[in-house]
Write an enzyme that holds these catalytic residues in place. Structure first.
Site, PDB file in Angstrom:
ATOM      1  N   SER A  96       0.784  -1.185   0.109  1.00  0.00           N
ATOM      2  CA  SER A  96      -0.058  -0.128   0.013  1.00  0.00           C
ATOM      3  C   SER A  96       0.720   1.351   0.064  1.00  0.00           C
ATOM      4  O   SER A  96       1.806   1.214  -0.618  1.00  0.00           O
ATOM      5  CB  SER A  96      -1.108  -0.094   1.337  1.00  0.00           C
ATOM      6  N   ASP A 218     -10.163  -5.016  -5.143  1.00  0.00           N
ATOM      7  CA  ASP A 218      -9.439  -4.177  -4.000  1.00  0.00           C
ATOM      8  C   ASP A 218     -10.292  -2.989  -3.724  1.00  0.00           C
ATOM      9  O   ASP A 218     -10.302  -2.068  -4.684  1.00  0.00           O
ATOM     10  CB  ASP A 218      -8.344  -3.841  -4.175  1.00  0.00           C
ATOM     11  N   HIS A 247      -7.592  -5.647   0.080  1.00  0.00           N
ATOM     12  CA  HIS A 247      -6.344  -4.818   0.111  1.00  0.00           C
ATOM     13  C   HIS A 247      -5.253  -5.472   1.029  1.00  0.00           C
ATOM     14  O   HIS A 247      -4.251  -4.866   0.848  1.00  0.00           O
ATOM     15  CB  HIS A 247      -6.854  -3.201   0.610  1.00  0.00           C
TER      16      HIS A 247
END
Length: 271
Positions: A96, A218, A247
């Site tokens: 991320s 996601d 995610h």
């Protein structure tokens, strides 16, 4: 242990001359990599784990709201950790926001990164003209307001959406735990910094090889974003879209994600 290592709960596992750095994303800490680590402790690797400042496992007194109002603050931390550990080169696995943190760090110090493996990365979360990031400003304003008004309730609602799948799954419970461990005002500040960031202009300056790994579904990062990264990064890159959902696939679908991560860690992009 040095001051920087102590503040970021740095852990070094294994012995070897190949450094693998694992960096977590928003709402988690280094425990998000627990399913992957045993598979890396076999062949001549040194595994480096750390927590981003603001994670629930870090001292909230160390969180400087001004320093961490941009991703550069986290980038300076990463470079300081690598310097303190005398790392001269590493494979950087960033989940991320940490994928972008690693990318920014590689611009000033490309010598430190043999490659970057981006898991669920996005250079911008907001939609724009000719760009689909997945969110409108109104969506983000509502998210921030929900965090402000009742952080615990927000965590309970956000965790299953972000992880995907069964609301009662172990992965959802784990993400809920690490989210709730963050101090609410720090969590809000970190979320605002991440979701309002726009790193599109610097992508062309990233010249180290990038392996872009993405879940098919996601909430935070649409699949088209991985293709955008591929088209706009300044060096060699490759995209792999996995059959995973959510995610945090390294937590929720380790049986899918671990073989993919191991392959990208061990093998370079074929030119």
């Amino acid at each position: 242990m040095g001051i920087v290592e102590d503040a970021h709960n740095v852990k070094v596992l294994g012995f070897g001359d190949r450094n693998i750095v694992l960096a977590h994303g928003f709402g988690t800490d280094q425990s998000v990599w627990k399913h992957l680590i045993p598979h890396l402790l076999d062949d001549n690797k040194r595994i480096i784990l750390y927590d981003n400042m603001g994670a629930g496992t870090t001292n909230p007194d160390y969180f400087d709201f001004q320093r961490y109002s941009t991703l550069e603050g986290y980038t300076y931390d990463l470079l300081a950790i690598l310097e303190e550990l005398r790392v001269d080169s590493c494979v950087f696995v960033g989940h991320s926001v940490s994928a972008m943190i690693g990318a920014i760090a590689s611009i000033s110090r490309p010598d430190l990164f043999s490659k970057i493996i981006m898991v669920g990365a996005s250079p911008r979360y907001l939609n724009d003209v000719d760009y689909y990031g997945g969110f409108e400003q109104e969506d983000l304003d509502q998210l921030f307001e929900a965090m402000r008004s009742n952080y615990k309730a927000w965590c309970s609602g956000f965790a299953p959406l972000a992880v995907g799948g069964d609301m009662d799954s172990v992965a959802v419970q784990e993400f809920s735990r690490t989210l709730f461990n963050m101090r609410p005002d720090i969590a809000l500040s970190v979320a605002q910094t991440i979701f309002q960031s726009d790193m599109r202009q610097i992508l062309c300056l990233v010249t180290v090889p990038c392996h872009i790994i993405q879940s098919m579904q996601d909430l935070a990062v649409p699949v088209v974003v991985s293709e955008y990264l591929h088209q706009n990064l300044g060096g060699e890159s490759i995209v792999e879209v996995m059959s995973s959902d959510g995610h945090l696939p390294q937590l929720s679908s380790p049986e899918v994600v671990i073989p993919v991560l191991l392959r990208h860690i061990r093998h370079d992009i074929a030119l």
